[in-house]
Scaffold this active site. Structure first.
Site, PDB file in Angstrom:
ATOM      1  N   HIS A 194      34.993  42.726  43.776  1.00 58.74           N
ATOM      2  CA  HIS A 194      33.955  42.575  42.750  1.00 58.74           C
ATOM      3  C   HIS A 194      32.686  43.293  43.209  1.00 58.74           C
ATOM      4  CE1 HIS A 194      31.005  40.679  40.103  1.00 58.74           C
ATOM      5  NE2 HIS A 194      32.018  40.355  39.316  1.00 58.74           N
TER       6      HIS A 194
ATOM      7  N   GLU B 221      34.669  47.019  35.665  1.00 57.02           N
ATOM      8  CA  GLU B 221      33.380  46.386  35.429  1.00 57.02           C
ATOM      9  C   GLU B 221      32.258  47.356  35.772  1.00 57.02           C
ATOM     10  OE1 GLU B 221      33.406  41.745  35.829  1.00 57.02           O
ATOM     11  OE2 GLU B 221      33.629  42.642  37.797  1.00 57.02           O
TER      12      GLU B 221
END
Length: 259
Positions: free
Chosen positions: A102, A172
Site C-alpha cells: 500500500h 491506487e
C-alpha cells in the site's frame, strides 16, 4: 473468463476489536436485508491485526459470507523482527487475503519493490492471496504518465511468484487516496489494461485473464458504478468510506446502479 468482482474495505488504523465486531455484524445484516448476492460480488474487510481473531470468530460462528485479511505482512518466516506479523500467523487466523505494498507503507515506511516482492512470495507460500497495491504520485503522473510507475511496481512484485499463485492487483493513484479526487473511470481502465498486459507477459494470458484488478482512491457510492463499467476494473479497494456501513454497503451494491 468471468471474474467475480471484489469490493474490499481497508480500515487502516481504525476500530478496536469490539468496534470491528459491531461493524461486521451491521454490514452483514445490511447486505442480507438488501438481498445481496455474495456469489456475484465478493466482500472483504481488512481490520487492524489486533481485531482479526475477533472478526474470524464472528465470521465462523455466524457463517458470514464475508472474507477478511491483514493490512500488511512480514517478508520473513519468523524470528527477531519486533512488531512484524508472519504470513503463517495470518494463515492460522484463516485470513483469505493480505494487502501488500500500500502507498502508505511505501511512503511512510520506505517499503521497497524488493520488500513488496518478498512479502508477496510469503503470502503465496502460506496460501493467502496477496492484494498487491501499485500507484503513482502526482509527480510521477506529471513526469511519466499514469501507467509507468504502477507497471514497474507490479513487474517487480510478480518476480517472486509463479503462474499457480492466486493474487489480486489494486491500482491506487497516490494523488487520489483520501483526497476526495478520484481518477476518472477512463484513467483507471487505461492503467488496469496496462497492468493486465504485465501479468500476461510475466505469467501468461490465462493468469492475466483470471486476475482481478481493483481500483482504489476516493471510491464512494456515487462513483463506483462508473469504474465497474470498465472492462479491466474488477472491483475496488475502499478506504475511509468502508468505515461507514451504509456507504460501504451502497458501494458493494453498485450493480443496481450499473446499466
Amino acid at each position: 473468463m468471468r471474474r467475480v468482482p471484489l469490493i474490499a474495505g481497508n480500515w487502516k488504523m481504525n476500530l478496536d476489536h469490539l468496534q470491528s465486531i459491531a461493524v461486521v455484524q451491521k454490514l452483514a445484516w445490511t447486505l442480507k436485508d438488501a438481498g445481496h448476492d455474495f456469489g456475484a460480488v465478493e466482500v472483504a474487510v481488512f481490520p487492524p491485526f489486533t481485531d482479526l481473531r475477533s472478526v474470524q470468530t464472528l465470521v465462523a460462528a455466524d457463517k458470514l459470507p464475508i472474507a477478511f485479511g491483514g493490512q500488511d505482512v512480514s517478508e520473513h518466516d519468523s524470528g527477531a523482527y519486533t512488531g512484524e506479523i508472519a504470513a503463517s500467523f495470518l494463515a492460522a487466523l484463516e485470513a483469505r487475503y493480505v494487502i501488500i505494498g500500500h502507498s502508505e507503507r511505501r511512503t511512510l515506511h520506505n517499503e521497497t519493490d524488493e520488500q513488496v516482492a518478498a512479502k508477496t512470495a510469503q503470502a503465496v507460500k502460506n496460501g493467502i492471496s496477496p492484494i498487491v497495491c501499485v500507484g503513482e504520485t502526482a509527480e510521477d503522473l506529471e513526469k511519466h504518465g499514469a501507467s509507468a510507475v504502477p507497471v514497474a511496481q507490479l513487474r517487480a512484485a510478480l518476480a517472486g511468484i509463479d503462474s499457480a499463485a492466486d493474487f489480486v492487483v489494486a491500482y491506487e493513484p497516490v494523488w487520489a487516496i483520501g483526497s476526495g479526487q478520484a481518477a476518472t473511470p477512463e484513467q483507471a481502465e487505461q492503467v488496469a489494461a496496462a497492468l493486465r498486459a504485465v501479468i500476461a507477459e510475466a505469467l501468461g494470458d490465462e493468469v492475466a485473464a483470471k486476475t482481478r484488478i481493483l481500483y482504489g482512491g476516493s471510491v464512494k457510492s456515487g462513483n463506483i458504478a462508473g469504474f465497474m463499467r470498465e472492462t479491466n476494473v474488477d472491483g475496488a479497494l475502499v478506504g475511509g468510506a468502508s468505515l461507514d456501513v451504509a456507504e460501504f454497503a451502497a458501494i458493494i451494491r453498485y450493480q443496481k446502479h450499473v446499466i
